[in-house]
Write an enzyme that holds these catalytic residues in place. Sequence first.
Site, PDB file in Angstrom:
ATOM      1  N   ARG A 268       0.858  -1.184   0.000  1.00  0.00           N
ATOM      2  CA  ARG A 268       0.000   0.000   0.000  1.00  0.00           C
ATOM      3  C   ARG A 268       0.891   1.230   0.000  1.00  0.00           C
ATOM      4  O   ARG A 268       1.469   1.591   1.017  1.00  0.00           O
ATOM      5  CB  ARG A 268      -0.913  -0.023   1.232  1.00  0.00           C
ATOM      6  CG  ARG A 268      -1.586   1.305   1.508  1.00  0.00           C
ATOM      7  CD  ARG A 268      -2.652   1.224   2.565  1.00  0.00           C
ATOM      8  NE  ARG A 268      -2.243   0.744   3.848  1.00  0.00           N
ATOM      9  CZ  ARG A 268      -1.625   1.457   4.807  1.00  0.00           C
ATOM     10  NH1 ARG A 268      -1.275   2.711   4.568  1.00  0.00           N
ATOM     11  NH2 ARG A 268      -1.340   0.918   5.978  1.00  0.00           N
ATOM     12  N   HIS A 272      -3.582   4.284   4.817  1.00  0.00           N
ATOM     13  CA  HIS A 272      -4.680   3.322   4.939  1.00  0.00           C
ATOM     14  C   HIS A 272      -5.974   3.952   4.433  1.00  0.00           C
ATOM     15  O   HIS A 272      -6.700   3.357   3.646  1.00  0.00           O
ATOM     16  CB  HIS A 272      -4.834   2.889   6.391  1.00  0.00           C
ATOM     17  CG  HIS A 272      -5.972   1.960   6.626  1.00  0.00           C
ATOM     18  ND1 HIS A 272      -5.970   0.657   6.189  1.00  0.00           N
ATOM     19  CD2 HIS A 272      -7.168   2.144   7.236  1.00  0.00           C
ATOM     20  CE1 HIS A 272      -7.111   0.076   6.523  1.00  0.00           C
ATOM     21  NE2 HIS A 272      -7.854   0.961   7.146  1.00  0.00           N
ATOM     22  N   TYR A 281       4.479   5.627  11.065  1.00  0.00           N
ATOM     23  CA  TYR A 281       4.804   4.235  11.376  1.00  0.00           C
ATOM     24  C   TYR A 281       5.578   3.514  10.272  1.00  0.00           C
ATOM     25  O   TYR A 281       5.926   2.344  10.435  1.00  0.00           O
ATOM     26  CB  TYR A 281       3.519   3.446  11.695  1.00  0.00           C
ATOM     27  CG  TYR A 281       2.445   3.478  10.635  1.00  0.00           C
ATOM     28  CD1 TYR A 281       2.485   2.628   9.534  1.00  0.00           C
ATOM     29  CD2 TYR A 281       1.368   4.364  10.732  1.00  0.00           C
ATOM     30  CE1 TYR A 281       1.510   2.652   8.560  1.00  0.00           C
ATOM     31  CE2 TYR A 281       0.368   4.391   9.755  1.00  0.00           C
ATOM     32  CZ  TYR A 281       0.451   3.530   8.676  1.00  0.00           C
ATOM     33  OH  TYR A 281      -0.525   3.569   7.710  1.00  0.00           O
TER      34      TYR A 281
END
Length: 377
Positions: A268, A272, A281
Amino acid sequence: MTMTHTLTPTAELAADTDDVARLLTPDGRRISDPELDRWVADIDTATLQSLYRDMMLVRRIDIEGVALQRQGQLGLWAPCQGQEGVQVGTARAFRADDFVFPSYREIGVNYVRGAKPADFVIAWRGEEHSTYNPYDINTATPQIIIGAQALHAVGYAMGIQRDGTDQASAAYFGDGASSQGDVNEAMVFASSFRSPVVFVCTNNQWAISEPVTVQAKFPIAGRAPGFGIPSMRVDGNDVLACLAAMRWALDIARTGKGPAFIEAVTYRMGPHTTSDDPTRYRDKEEVELWKGRDPIARVEALLRTEDAFTDEFAAQVAADADELGAQVRAAALGATSREPIGVLDHVYAEPHSGLEEQRAWFGAYLDGFSSGEEAGR
């Protein structure tokens, strides 16, 4: 048959790409795979061009969706950049009468199945009747509940068995959803009843902000055989491998052999959702590494080696993407929202006192905003 290498209990292997089946290397070289080759023996240059075009148009839809959300036209958007290969490749293997159960990120699957420009954006505005009729394109509306669509796909497949046809159903979910009870329960039912369903796990390395190595110490494809389901682990950034894998899986489903499982290892590239900040992160180096594995770039490289990526072809794809992008944007900007009080319409077949009380309370609440605006003028 489980088409994975020997599984060893290391956290790194769950996110690795060395053991995946592939037909296109990251630099666009066509290589052979004894299990996959026969499933794409019919793919010619024109088909490769059409796969490239589909992925480019899906990426353009995604770009428009992100931009529209940032401009306040959409409440949210779930980007799919980097996952076009698995979405387009697997979706191109379906027949029109198969039934697909996507998650909220399968923009490419919905595009291949026939979704219209408005279908991609109006739901994210929260408009009334805001998505497609599932039976128009034999695709369920995108599921926001993590993993729930796996159960729906198995139930539909059990219905196919009772109808006595050779259709198949499919469920798409991410690596994070593979830890959900719904997905595992769906595999129990599918295996027990030998239902004609394909499970597609898009391992994009991150379940919101948790890496796949927290979800699994072994490759996720290795779980399916424990349920009695054959599985394949493929390069999700290789559109040809994904097409071949889905043809393999659908053949199992159509011929009465039961379910099949595909783990497509991809990445990805974006957040998100647009409410997420992946820089909190993820390492920049990781993202740069996966940029070099882009599914669209490798097909372009292959087409160039075949002298099939001409200026005329590139210009036509760009024009088609511009046209589709404009249609998506126009659908969002031209949407007419109902008055907020309309949320209470058609809740019950007959009105009742409780509903009227709610309407009065909500109406007063909305009037409060009007009063504030007038006071500010």
